[in-house]
Structure formats: C-alpha cells, structure tokens
Design a protein around this motif. Sequence first.
Motif, PDB file in Angstrom:
ATOM      1  N   ASP A 179       0.810  -1.215   0.000  1.00  0.00           N
ATOM      2  CA  ASP A 179       0.000   0.000   0.000  1.00  0.00           C
ATOM      3  C   ASP A 179       0.848   1.272   0.000  1.00  0.00           C
ATOM      4  OD1 ASP A 179       0.864  -0.636   2.563  1.00  0.00           O
ATOM      5  OD2 ASP A 179      -0.855   0.305   3.527  1.00  0.00           O
ATOM      6  N   ALA A 180       2.082   1.201   0.471  1.00  0.00           N
ATOM      7  CA  ALA A 180       2.933   2.396   0.527  1.00  0.00           C
ATOM      8  C   ALA A 180       4.037   2.373  -0.525  1.00  0.00           C
ATOM      9  CB  ALA A 180       3.562   2.529   1.917  1.00  0.00           C
ATOM     10  N   HIS A 181       4.151   1.296  -1.296  1.00  0.00           N
ATOM     11  CA  HIS A 181       5.193   1.157  -2.316  1.00  0.00           C
ATOM     12  C   HIS A 181       6.572   1.429  -1.713  1.00  0.00           C
ATOM     13  CE1 HIS A 181       1.999   0.725  -5.154  1.00  0.00           C
ATOM     14  NE2 HIS A 181       1.474   1.866  -4.742  1.00  0.00           N
ATOM     15  N   SER A 182       6.851   0.701  -0.653  1.00  0.00           N
ATOM     16  CA  SER A 182       8.109   0.871   0.064  1.00  0.00           C
ATOM     17  C   SER A 182       8.469  -0.420   0.774  1.00  0.00           C
ATOM     18  CB  SER A 182       7.972   1.996   1.101  1.00  0.00           C
ATOM     19  OG  SER A 182       7.038   1.615   2.093  1.00  0.00           O
ATOM     20  N   LEU A 183       9.664  -0.426   1.379  1.00  0.00           N
ATOM     21  CA  LEU A 183      10.045  -1.560   2.208  1.00  0.00           C
ATOM     22  C   LEU A 183       9.321  -1.454   3.547  1.00  0.00           C
ATOM     23  CD1 LEU A 183      13.874  -1.706   1.485  1.00  0.00           C
ATOM     24  CD2 LEU A 183      12.067  -3.164   0.564  1.00  0.00           C
ATOM     25  N   ARG A 184       8.902  -2.594   4.061  1.00  0.00           N
ATOM     26  CA  ARG A 184       8.200  -2.630   5.346  1.00  0.00           C
ATOM     27  C   ARG A 184       9.167  -2.339   6.492  1.00  0.00           C
ATOM     28  NH1 ARG A 184       6.827  -6.748   7.676  1.00  0.00           N
ATOM     29  NH2 ARG A 184       8.043  -8.300   6.609  1.00  0.00           N
ATOM     30  N   THR A 185       8.608  -2.049   7.649  1.00  0.00           N
ATOM     31  CA  THR A 185       9.396  -1.948   8.873  1.00  0.00           C
ATOM     32  C   THR A 185       9.061  -3.139   9.762  1.00  0.00           C
ATOM     33  OG1 THR A 185       7.707  -0.574   9.916  1.00  0.00           O
ATOM     34  CG2 THR A 185       9.560   0.569   8.876  1.00  0.00           C
ATOM     35  N   LYS A 186       9.921  -3.369  10.736  1.00  0.00           N
ATOM     36  CA  LYS A 186       9.661  -4.383  11.760  1.00  0.00           C
ATOM     37  C   LYS A 186      10.087  -3.804  13.096  1.00  0.00           C
ATOM     38  CE  LYS A 186      14.132  -6.660  11.190  1.00  0.00           C
ATOM     39  NZ  LYS A 186      14.839  -7.879  10.809  1.00  0.00           N
ATOM     40  N   ARG A 187       9.570  -4.357  14.152  1.00  0.00           N
ATOM     41  CA  ARG A 187       9.867  -3.871  15.501  1.00  0.00           C
ATOM     42  C   ARG A 187      11.230  -4.419  15.942  1.00  0.00           C
ATOM     43  NH1 ARG A 187       7.703   0.143  17.862  1.00  0.00           N
ATOM     44  NH2 ARG A 187       5.743  -0.251  16.842  1.00  0.00           N
ATOM     45  N   ALA A 188      12.174  -3.511  16.262  1.00  0.00           N
ATOM     46  CA  ALA A 188      13.492  -3.919  16.763  1.00  0.00           C
ATOM     47  C   ALA A 188      13.491  -3.935  18.287  1.00  0.00           C
ATOM     48  CB  ALA A 188      14.573  -2.962  16.261  1.00  0.00           C
ATOM     49  N   SER A 189      12.647  -3.114  18.873  1.00  0.00           N
ATOM     50  CA  SER A 189      12.484  -3.059  20.325  1.00  0.00           C
ATOM     51  C   SER A 189      11.106  -2.471  20.582  1.00  0.00           C
ATOM     52  CB  SER A 189      13.578  -2.185  20.956  1.00  0.00           C
ATOM     53  OG  SER A 189      13.389  -0.834  20.593  1.00  0.00           O
ATOM     54  N   ALA A 190      10.767  -2.321  21.844  1.00  0.00           N
ATOM     55  CA  ALA A 190       9.447  -1.775  22.176  1.00  0.00           C
ATOM     56  C   ALA A 190       9.239  -0.378  21.613  1.00  0.00           C
ATOM     57  CB  ALA A 190       9.263  -1.764  23.686  1.00  0.00           C
ATOM     58  N   SER A 191      10.336   0.354  21.420  1.00  0.00           N
ATOM     59  CA  SER A 191      10.193   1.744  20.966  1.00  0.00           C
ATOM     60  C   SER A 191      10.797   2.030  19.595  1.00  0.00           C
ATOM     61  CB  SER A 191      10.837   2.682  21.991  1.00  0.00           C
ATOM     62  OG  SER A 191      12.216   2.393  22.089  1.00  0.00           O
ATOM     63  N   ALA A 192      11.358   1.037  18.934  1.00  0.00           N
ATOM     64  CA  ALA A 192      12.061   1.316  17.675  1.00  0.00           C
ATOM     65  C   ALA A 192      11.624   0.400  16.540  1.00  0.00           C
ATOM     66  CB  ALA A 192      13.560   1.182  17.878  1.00  0.00           C
ATOM     67  N   LEU A 193      11.454   1.013  15.369  1.00  0.00           N
ATOM     68  CA  LEU A 193      11.186   0.275  14.142  1.00  0.00           C
ATOM     69  C   LEU A 193      12.411   0.365  13.241  1.00  0.00           C
ATOM     70  CD1 LEU A 193       7.573   1.479  13.297  1.00  0.00           C
ATOM     71  CD2 LEU A 193       8.247  -0.807  14.007  1.00  0.00           C
ATOM     72  N   VAL A 194      12.665  -0.697  12.497  1.00  0.00           N
ATOM     73  CA  VAL A 194      13.766  -0.717  11.535  1.00  0.00           C
ATOM     74  C   VAL A 194      13.254  -1.281  10.222  1.00  0.00           C
ATOM     75  CG1 VAL A 194      15.564  -0.987  13.306  1.00  0.00           C
ATOM     76  CG2 VAL A 194      14.566  -3.020  12.238  1.00  0.00           C
ATOM     77  N   CYS A 195      14.031  -1.112   9.176  1.00  0.00           N
ATOM     78  CA  CYS A 195      13.704  -1.701   7.879  1.00  0.00           C
ATOM     79  C   CYS A 195      13.579  -3.215   8.045  1.00  0.00           C
ATOM     80  CB  CYS A 195      14.810  -1.365   6.878  1.00  0.00           C
ATOM     81  SG  CYS A 195      14.529  -2.110   5.256  1.00  0.00           S
ATOM     82  N   ALA A 196      12.573  -3.792   7.422  1.00  0.00           N
ATOM     83  CA  ALA A 196      12.346  -5.233   7.513  1.00  0.00           C
ATOM     84  C   ALA A 196      13.499  -6.042   6.935  1.00  0.00           C
ATOM     85  CB  ALA A 196      11.046  -5.599   6.811  1.00  0.00           C
ATOM     86  N   CYS A 197      14.335  -5.426   6.116  1.00  0.00           N
ATOM     87  CA  CYS A 197      15.460  -6.129   5.494  1.00  0.00           C
ATOM     88  C   CYS A 197      16.705  -6.146   6.375  1.00  0.00           C
ATOM     89  CB  CYS A 197      15.804  -5.492   4.157  1.00  0.00           C
ATOM     90  SG  CYS A 197      14.432  -5.468   2.996  1.00  0.00           S
ATOM     91  N   LEU A 198      16.674  -5.446   7.497  1.00  0.00           N
ATOM     92  CA  LEU A 198      17.838  -5.377   8.374  1.00  0.00           C
ATOM     93  C   LEU A 198      17.947  -6.640   9.207  1.00  0.00           C
ATOM     94  CD1 LEU A 198      20.183  -3.540   9.432  1.00  0.00           C
ATOM     95  CD2 LEU A 198      18.631  -2.922  11.296  1.00  0.00           C
ATOM     96  N   LYS A 199      19.125  -7.236   9.171  1.00  0.00           N
ATOM     97  CA  LYS A 199      19.424  -8.382  10.030  1.00  0.00           C
ATOM     98  C   LYS A 199      20.216  -7.841  11.210  1.00  0.00           C
ATOM     99  CE  LYS A 199      21.623 -12.903   9.999  1.00  0.00           C
ATOM    100  NZ  LYS A 199      22.367 -13.866   9.171  1.00  0.00           N
ATOM    101  N   GLY A 200      19.756  -8.076  12.424  1.00  0.00           N
ATOM    102  CA  GLY A 200      20.387  -7.537  13.617  1.00  0.00           C
ATOM    103  C   GLY A 200      19.678  -6.271  14.063  1.00  0.00           C
ATOM    104  N   ASN A 201      20.246  -5.627  15.067  1.00  0.00           N
ATOM    105  CA  ASN A 201      19.669  -4.400  15.609  1.00  0.00           C
ATOM    106  C   ASN A 201      20.681  -3.272  15.550  1.00  0.00           C
ATOM    107  OD1 ASN A 201      17.072  -5.375  16.391  1.00  0.00           O
ATOM    108  ND2 ASN A 201      18.048  -6.428  18.098  1.00  0.00           N
ATOM    109  N   PRO A 202      20.227  -2.043  15.291  1.00  0.00           N
ATOM    110  CA  PRO A 202      21.151  -0.906  15.247  1.00  0.00           C
ATOM    111  C   PRO A 202      22.027  -0.839  16.494  1.00  0.00           C
ATOM    112  CG  PRO A 202      19.008  -0.229  14.470  1.00  0.00           C
ATOM    113  CD  PRO A 202      18.847  -1.622  15.027  1.00  0.00           C
ATOM    114  N   GLY A 203      23.310  -0.580  16.259  1.00  0.00           N
ATOM    115  CA  GLY A 203      24.278  -0.510  17.350  1.00  0.00           C
ATOM    116  C   GLY A 203      25.000  -1.818  17.589  1.00  0.00           C
TER     117      GLY A 203
END
Length: 127
Positions: free
Chosen positions: A63-87
């Motif tokens: 619906d948004a013609h973009s890459l999805r996000t996924k929940r990395a933590s209770a307060s953070a979303l990241v690109c669904a294609c990211l393996k691992g967590n920022p930092g």
Amino acid sequence: MTTASLFARWPLYGYDPIARTLDCQLCGACCAAPWDKPYYVGLTAAEERGFQRRGLGSYVSADAHSLRTKRASASALVCACLKGNPGGKVGCMVYSVRPRACRIFEPGSEDCLEARRETFGEVPPCR
C-alpha cells in the motif's frame, strides 16, 4: 579526548576510534525508521516488481510502495530487510538488490551522521 574515553563512549555503533572511521556493519542507524509507520524506504515501480520477481515480496509494503518496517524493540522500528539491531552487528538481507535510495546513502555523509544522531544520540568524530 583519549582513545580509552572514545572506546567507552562509542563501544558499538561501528566506530573505530584509532582510524576515526565508521563501519556500517556495526551500526545500522540508516535502517532505523525515524517514525512509527509500517513502511520505510520508498521503492520505484521497477524496484517493487524486482522484489516480487525474486520472491522478496514479503519485504514490500504494497500500500505504501516501500520496504516494510519491523519492531526492533518496544520503541524502535527498523527496515524489515535489516538483520540484527542498530548498534550491533547488522547486515542487509537484500543487499545485492537493495533500492537506489539505499545504494546512494554514503557512510560518513551528513545523512549518515544525522541518522546516527537520531538513533544513538551523538556522533563520534570522523574523518
């Protein structure tokens, strides 16, 4: 500032205090969504078709013609294609076919440093 204090302040985030360089595979800030939405990086129609053709449609928010996000933590979303967590240790699961917006994002650029500021709160000195 001493090398020891740099290590203490930026032990992760992909910063080498000796070389004063950034390592994308120990950062991931550019993949952290700055908003609480189910989409992140926009895709062209051709990129979206390419993801579908390669069986990577589950990463695409139709619906948004973009890459999805996924929940990395209770307060953070990241690109669904990211393996691992920022930092921490990270990688892109679609690196070879990543969208143009990701391919042109340059390590150490103002956009990179801004993403690091938004994600980690501060940015180490870089060359």
